[in-house]
Motif scaffolding. Structure first.
Motif, PDB file in Angstrom:
ATOM      1  N   TYR A 143      -6.558  -0.196  -3.549  1.00 23.97           N
ATOM      2  CA  TYR A 143      -6.072   0.688  -2.486  1.00 23.97           C
ATOM      3  C   TYR A 143      -5.180   1.794  -3.045  1.00 23.97           C
ATOM      4  N   ASN A 144      -4.429   1.505  -4.062  1.00 24.15           N
ATOM      5  CA  ASN A 144      -3.432   2.434  -4.592  1.00 24.15           C
ATOM      6  C   ASN A 144      -3.937   3.310  -5.742  1.00 24.15           C
TER       7      ASN A 144
ATOM      8  N   ARG B  60       5.546   5.199  -3.290  1.00 18.96           N
ATOM      9  CA  ARG B  60       5.133   4.042  -4.099  1.00 18.96           C
ATOM     10  C   ARG B  60       5.585   2.770  -3.395  1.00 18.96           C
TER      11      ARG B  60
ATOM     12  N   GLU C  82       0.840  -1.199   0.000  1.00 17.99           N
ATOM     13  CA  GLU C  82       0.000   0.000   0.000  1.00 17.99           C
ATOM     14  C   GLU C  82       0.876   1.250   0.000  1.00 17.99           C
ATOM     15  N   ASP C  83       0.611   2.141  -0.930  1.00 19.45           N
ATOM     16  CA  ASP C  83       1.428   3.349  -1.057  1.00 19.45           C
ATOM     17  C   ASP C  83       1.441   4.192   0.209  1.00 19.45           C
TER      18      ASP C  83
ATOM     19  N   ARG D 269       3.069  -2.596  -5.076  1.00 23.33           N
ATOM     20  CA  ARG D 269       1.784  -1.894  -5.151  1.00 23.33           C
ATOM     21  C   ARG D 269       0.791  -2.554  -6.101  1.00 23.33           C
TER      22      ARG D 269
END
Length: 131
Positions: free
Chosen positions: A103-104, A93, A77-78, A97
């Motif tokens: 989510y990103n 990042r 997750e970023d 990812r």
């Protein structure tokens, strides 16, 4: 690169904050920042003495920040959830990812997913997407 979450925050004298978690590349601390709490990603080593790579502002609620870090998976997750301002650039990042594309998705400067709209009036990112 899974983050290790501390059961109790570890005080950090240099940054005058508390370390909540660490991973292979960064330590994650929260510090008081005026009217906000700022969660900062400090690189390990000498660079971490002088600055941080990424930061996210939250309301003045330490428990909210602790929960966001506990739920966050920085390897996929970023960014953690719940923030309302990203004072650093570029956007972090996550190394893997592509495992969490939902989510990103792109977020505005206030942390909202752009496609869902921003809760902040006159968000510059929202204006660009609605034009």
């Amino acid at each position: 690169m899974t983050a290790v979450h501390h059961p109790q925050p570890i005080p950090d004298e240099h940054w005058q904050g508390e370390e909540l978690a660490t991973d292979d590349t960064h330590r994650y601390l929260w510090i008081w920042q005026g009217f906000n709490i700022r969660l900062i990603a400090i690189p390990h080593g000498e660079a971490g003495q002088w600055g941080y790579d990424h930061a996210w502002c939250y309301p003045q609620d330490p428990e909210l920040v602790r929960e966001a870090v506990e739920e966050w998976h920085p390897d996929v997750e970023d960014e953690p959830s719940g923030w309302h301002k990203r004072p650093t650039n570029p956007v972090r990042r996550a190394p893997r990812r592509d495992e969490a594309p939902h989510y990103n998705r792109p977020r505005c400067v206030h942390g909202c997913y752009i496609q869902d709209g921003c809760r902040t009036i006159n968000c510059p990112d929202q204006e660009r997407t609605s034009a």
